[in-house]
Structure formats: structure tokens, C-alpha cells
Write an enzyme that holds these catalytic residues in place. Structure first.
Site, mmCIF file in Angstrom:
data_model
loop_
_atom_site.group_PDB
_atom_site.id
_atom_site.type_symbol
_atom_site.label_atom_id
_atom_site.label_comp_id
_atom_site.label_asym_id
_atom_site.label_seq_id
_atom_site.Cartn_x
_atom_site.Cartn_y
_atom_site.Cartn_z
ATOM 1 N N GLU A 202 5.543 -8.516 -3.431
ATOM 2 C CA GLU A 202 6.590 -7.822 -4.179
ATOM 3 C C GLU A 202 6.047 -6.524 -4.760
ATOM 4 O OE1 GLU A 202 9.384 -11.484 -5.860
ATOM 5 O OE2 GLU A 202 8.034 -10.435 -7.218
ATOM 6 N N HIS A 237 -0.846 -13.748 -15.804
ATOM 7 C CA HIS A 237 0.493 -14.052 -15.302
ATOM 8 C C HIS A 237 0.972 -15.429 -15.761
ATOM 9 C CE1 HIS A 237 -0.201 -10.515 -12.906
ATOM 10 N NE2 HIS A 237 -1.180 -11.094 -12.274
ATOM 11 N N ARG A 294 12.945 -27.342 -11.922
ATOM 12 C CA ARG A 294 12.384 -28.394 -12.775
ATOM 13 C C ARG A 294 12.605 -28.033 -14.229
ATOM 14 N NH1 ARG A 294 8.202 -25.497 -14.781
ATOM 15 N NH2 ARG A 294 7.079 -24.090 -13.395
#
Length: 658
Positions: A202, A237, A294
Site C-alpha cells: 500500500e 504499527h 473478531r
């Protein structure tokens, strides 16, 4: 309806305990699973039943689908809750549960496959017209093709594991020269953590906010969103601080992002709890990043502002009940902030830590999700997050203030954590103003790591007094001690790794004049009981928690933990090569060797990668301490090593050094 009565929780630690709590409240029995490293863990003892599913490494236990299904069969469990991490977003596990006649408390295998996979999710979102970050999500995973695509996208580029989560398998690549090594590291980390090395690329959005929308859907076609969470404060991150609502999201933007998230959930027939994550740029544009199929680590902040129990909702939806509320029934009250307490050393690049939590006292007035206890082991094989602390207030400022106080009251001694760093983040002016982006820690790390010099000096004075007062000799205060109380006592100790010298003169009772690092203090111990010391230092009275273990002393003062080692009777060590100048490369933590990147006899440059260790599901590259020739390699791939062990030796070479 799909009734079930006993739930196997396919996870460990605090999330296993969290699921147990709501399950018990709803009348369900619970089954814990554990690895050999977790045999004495709290979640094992608090479940109705428990089954060992393998050895310490996740691949041998918590990622072993066959062992989990067999544990359910042995105990008669008829439902499985995956928690988060491990197999929570694995469609094969979801399918295996269904094939075994077990209710999987989560979405269908199809939904997990379509949205849990980052590449597939992006393709679906692009087809649905949801804004996405430009990138590559193709099947060709060759290094050459990925490099070509990265160059087409333009640097900087983000590498992301398609099956990833929690920052694992993710790397920011500034330029083409670093691409190959960072790609290998991301793929290796993803393979070890998730069993899938596939990645997507990305375009890296500069200084965005990380905003996620919580959705809930049932099998009857109903879906709602529960607002957003701002998860912008991150390191490696991985999220450290989450809050709801976001300081940057207006009611109009929340409605738009929420509607997009609900539409996406309905489009794939989603069921259960899920989260759509977006990047929000400076101009208010948002881009779909991924969907977590989840329950999220940070779900408590949503629970705090909505008043809902999200695990209880999961259980109701999984049993076939319709959602008990519509979108218009969702209301928000106040502000909530969560911090993740991690076993890591912020001063050493957030290096993961493991060991024994000698003394643990959670904040009494806040919600704390944990599985810790005095003397509990923190193993090196799993995620470094060991607790979550959540505050809720009528305003953001009230929630922030409560959380800082809670962090300062908390006692976590024996293993280095990010406790102080979290408090620094909450007190930083940028965070106070609600302006933190994903670049927050990178931009302000130096100031976030600064410590109060005056407070450190007070701590050193207290350390000297505690070493004396808690020593074996202090328990035998005889006549001889009283007659000689004016004689100076010399001490030498290390506090947080730094050597210090102190001289104490007893002034009578438990009063001491302390000279440490050239500064004088008067310290009086007023009470010393149950791991608490009440004392006065230079006329200011306060309390601290402490634990003495032989030559080691652990204590926390004003929310700052200190580790002290009495070296008074230890001969002064001869200084050897420092900063790695002796050519010995040492493991910086307990971990497993996943790659040896050089060979004996090979010439290397200073800073060149030599060995990669994996600890707490993150990879850490260890580089040559100097330029030279690899003299000896002491490890091979797959070896388990302890912290400070020599893994390689580099011999200085004139040709390389020049």
C-alpha cells in the site's frame, strides 16, 4: 436458535479471562486450553476445566487446530470462542469447528476468508466503491514482482501480511534499497505468527489517524455500528492507546463512516462482532485499510461509552438470537481511553521483556483486564501485552486524568513494562489537545522518554535507605547498632542499570542523612509493612511499594518503577569493550533464532544484519557491532536463546574498517 452450554476459549491470558467473565454471567461453563509454558496461568485455574494442547511455541499449541478440536471433544464443549490473535481470524479453524459440530462464536468461514484476508477485503471494498489506499494485492508474490509494484506505487510503501494483525508482518519501506530485507522480515514474521507469508503493498499515507468502526451483525440480516475508536498512538504499527469517541471525528463523519461499515458487513452476510479500520488524512478523507473479523483488544472503550457488554452480545448472536437493539437505540455517554500495558523496555526501542512479575497491584479505581499475579511468569513466546487499563469520564479530560492517576497508582515490579511511557504519552501536550496521529510517537519519542531528574534523585536516596532498612542486618537492631548509629555506612548499587554510590549516617530511629551522587537528603522511614513503605524525604511525606529479594530491590515511586541491585560487596568489574566494541553480538532478549544472515569468514559492515530473533511474535534484527569478519556463529535457526547470550563474534578487519 443454536443452543450451547459449554464454551472452550481458544486463547490465553487476559482475553480468556474476559470471555469467561461474560460466559459465566450468562450461565455457561468454560474450558481453558494452555501450552506447557502456561500450565500455572490464571486462565487455567479459573476455568471449569482445562486441557494442555502442546508445547510453548504457538505453532505447537494455540495455533494447533487439531489439538483445540480434540480438547473440545474431551471436555464436551459445544462452542468455541477464539478471543483475538492466534486463530481468531482463521477461516480453516472456523470451518473445523463447524465440521466438528461446534458453534464458532464469530463470523462464518466465508466471511473470514473474504474480509479477514487483507487482499480480498480490499478487492471487495473497491468493488463496493469504498475509498481504498492505492496498492497491490495480487497473487504473484515473487520478490521481483513486488518490487516492481512498489516502484509503481511510489515510495514510501507499506508491506502488510494478508493474514496479519497487531502490527505483525507489517513494515514501512522508505526506499527501494531497503525493500528486499524488509520484505523478507515481514514475510517471515507473518509465516511464524499466522502461517501465511502472503503480503500486500500500500502507498503509505503520511501522518494519518487510525480510526476504526465497531460493527455488530446477526444472522437475521440486522447490522449496526457502535461508533468509532481512535487508535492513532502506536509503536511498531501496534496500538498503545485507544479512545472513544475520536477527537477528530464529527457526528456527520461518524454517520458516514458508520454507514459504510454497516453496508460492508451486510454485503458479505457478516455475523458477530467486527471492526472496519480506516486511515483518516488531514483533510478528512478516509480510506479503508482492513477488517478485523473478531473482537478487538480495545473493545472495552466501546463498552464504556455505550454501556454494552460486547462479549455477551457475541454469545447471544452466536446462539441465533437477533440483535437486541437497532441503530437508533445506540447512544454514547462520556469518553473512554484505554492503554496497553506491555512487557517491553521503551528506553531500548520497545524491546520485549519476559520473566517473573514479582509484585503486581492493579489500579483500584479503574477497569483493568489482566491475567497477572505476584510471582507469575511472563513467557517470551507470546504477545508482549500483559494488561489493559481503561478509564471512563464525563469528558475526555476527566478520562485522561483518571487514567494517569491509575497508571501512577499501579504496581508492576520485576519485569520492565511501558508503564511510565504510557503516562508520558497521556501527558504530552499534543495528546492533551487531541492532535495525535500515527506519527505521534516517532515525532515525540525523545521527549516522551525524558525522566524527571529531581524525582530520580529522590528515588536514589530512597533506594539507599531501603537497601539498609530491608537488609538482614536491619532485622537485628541490637544495642551495638544503636551505639554506633552515627558512623557512616557506605553503599554501592545499580539503579535501573546505572551505578551509584551512597553514604548514610543514621540520625536515630529510622532517620538517615543520605549522600548520593554528591547531593544530601534526609530520609525517615515511618512505616515498613506489607510491601509498602511510608517515608519522608526532605520534609515531604509519601508512600512507595517495594519488594526485596536478596541483593535485588524493586520499588515504585510516583508511578515510576525502579530496579536496584546491591553491589556493595561485589568487586568492581573491569570495564570491557563497551557498545559492542569487543565484537561480541549479544541477544537483546529471550527469543528464538529465525534466521542467520551471515556465514563464518564473511566480511560484514558495522550495522549489517547478522541474526534475526523472534520474541513475543515480533522479529528483531541484530546487527554487527563493528566492521570486520565473522569469526564465530554460536547459534543456528530454530535455537532458543536467553538475553545477553553471545550469538556471534566479529573480528575487526583493517580492510573492512577502512
Amino acid at each position: 436458535m443454536t443452543p450451547f452450554t459449554k464454551i472452550l476459549i481458544a486463547n490465553r491470558g487476559e482475553i480468556a479471562l474476559r470471555v469467561m467473565r461474560s460466559a459465566r454471567d450468562a450461565g455457561y461453563r468454560t474450558v481453558a486450553v494452555y501450552s506447557s509454558a502456561d500450565a500455572n496461568a490464571r486462565h487455567v485455574h479459573e476455568a471449569d476445566q482445562a486441557v494442555c494442547i502442546g508445547e510453548a511455541l504457538p505453532a505447537q499449541s494455540y495455533l494447533n487446530i487439531g489439538a483445540l478440536i480434540d480438547a473440545a471433544r474431551k471436555t464436551g464443549a459445544d462452542a468455541v470462542h477464539p478471543g483475538y490473535g492466534f486463530l481468531a481470524e482463521n477461516e480453516h479453524f472456523s470451518q473445523a469447528c463447524r465440521d466438528a459440530g461446534l458453534v464458532f462464536i464469530g463470523p462464518s468461514p466465508k466471511a473470514i476468508a473474504s474480509m479477514g484476508n487483507k487482499a480480498g477485503a480490499k478487492r471487495l471494498m473497491i468493488e463496493a466503491g469504498v475509498p481504498c489506499v492505492p496498492g497491490y494485492q495480487g497473487e504473484d508474490q515473487s520478490e521481483a514482482r513486488l518490487l516492481d509494484e512498489a516502484q509503481r506505487i511510489g515510495w514510501p510503501v507499506m508491506i502488510k501480511a494478508v493474514a496479519g494483525g497487531g502490527g505483525r508482518g507489517m513494515r514501512l519501506v522508505p526506499s527501494g534499497s531497503e525493500f528486499a530485507e524488509l520484505l523478507r522480515s515481514a514475510q517471515s514474521e507473518a509465516k511464524n505468527a499466522f502461517g501465511d507469508a502472503t503480503v500486500i503493498l500500500e502507498k503509505a499515507i503520511v501522518e494519518p489517524r487510525h480510526i476504526e468502526i465497531q460493527v455488530f451483525a446477526d444472522r437475521h440480516g440486522h447490522a449496526i455500528h457502535l461508533g468509532e475508536r481512535d487508535c492513532s498512538v502506536q509503536r511498531r504499527h501496534q496500538k498503545l492507546i485507544e479512545e472513544a469517541p475520536s477527537p477528530a471525528v464529527s457526528a456527520e463523519l461518524r454517520a458516514r463512516m458508520g454507514a459504510a461499515a454497516v453496508a460492508a458487513a451486510k454485503a458479505i452476510g457478516y455475523e458477530g462482532a467486527g471492526t472496519l479500520e480506516f486511515l483518516l488524512d488531514r483533510d478528512g478523507n478516509y480510506y479503508f485499510m482492513e477488517m478485523n473479523t473478531r473482537l478487538q483488544v480495545e473493545h472495552p472503550v466501546t463498552e464504556a461509552i455505550t454501556g454494552l457488554d460486547l462479549v455477551a452480545l457475541q454469545l447471544r448472536v452466536a446462539s441465533g438470537e437477533p440483535l437486541p437493539l437497532a441503530q437508533e437505540d445506540v447512544t454514547f455517554r462520556g469518553h473512554a481511553i484505554e492503554v496497553r500495558l506491555c512487557a517491553e523496555d521503551a528506553d531500548r526501542g520497545f524491546m520485549p521483556q519476559s520473566g517473573t512479575m514479582a509484585l503486581w497491584q492493579p489500579a483500584a479505581r479503574l477497569r483493568v483486564e489482566h491475567a497477572l499475579g505476584n510471582g507469575g511468569e511472563i513467557p517470551p513466546y507470546y504477545d508482549s501485552m500483559i494488561a489493559k487499563i481503561i478509564s471512563h469520564g464525563a469528558t475526555r479530560e476527566e478520562a485522561r486524568r483518571k487514567l494517569i492517576a491509575g497508571l501512577q497508582d499501579m504496581v508492576a515490579l520485576g519485569v520492565t513494562t511501558n508503564q511510565v511511557f504510557l503516562a508520558s504519552c497521556l501527558q504530552h501536550p499534543v495528546f492533551v489537545q487531541g492532535g495525535a496521529t500515527t506519527a505521534f510517537i516517532g515525532q515525540h519519542q525523545d521527549s516522551l522518554l525524558q525522566r524527571d531528574a529531581a524525582q530520580t534523585q529522590r528515588a536514589a536516596a530512597l533506594a539507599a535507605v531501603l537497601l539498609l532498612e530491608t537488609s538482614a542486618g536491619a532485622q537485628r537492631r541490637g544495642e551495638g547498632r544503636r551505639l554506633s548509629h552515627t558512623l557512616p555506612i557506605a553503599l554501592r548499587f545499580e539503579m535501573n542499570g546505572s551505578g551509584r554510590e551512597a553514604t548514610l549516617v543514621e540520625l536515630g530511629g529510622h532517620r538517615h542523612q543520605v549522600s548520593v551522587d554528591g547531593q544530601l537528603h534526609e530520609v525517615e522511614v515511618l512505616e515498613l509493612v506489607n510491601h509498602r513503605v511510608r517515608f519522608s524525604c526532605d520534609g515531604v511525606m509519601e508512600s512507595a511499594a517495594y519488594l526485596r529479594d536478596g541483593v535485588r530491590l524493586h520499588f515504585t515511586l510516583s508511578g515510576v518503577p525502579h530496579d536496584v541491585r546491591d553491589t556493595t560487596r561485589v568487586a568492581s568489574a573491569r570495564k570491557e569493550g563497551q557498545g559492542g566494541s569487543d565484537g561480541k553480538l549479544r541477544a537483546s532478549m529471550n527469543g528464538r533464532v529465525v534466521a542467520v544472515l551471515v556465514e563464518p569468514g564473511q566480511r560484514v559492515q558495522g550495522g549489517q544484519p547478522v541474526v534475526t530473533l523472534e520474541a513475543m511474535k515480533m522479529e528483531h534484527i541484530h546487527c554487527a557491532p563493528l566492521a570486520g569478519i565473522v569469526k564465530t556463529l554460536h547459534v543456528s535457526a530454530g535455537d532458543q536463546v536467553s538475553a545477553h547470550r553471545v550469538v556471534a563474534e566479529i573480528e575487526a578487519d583493517l580492510e573492512t574498517s577502512a
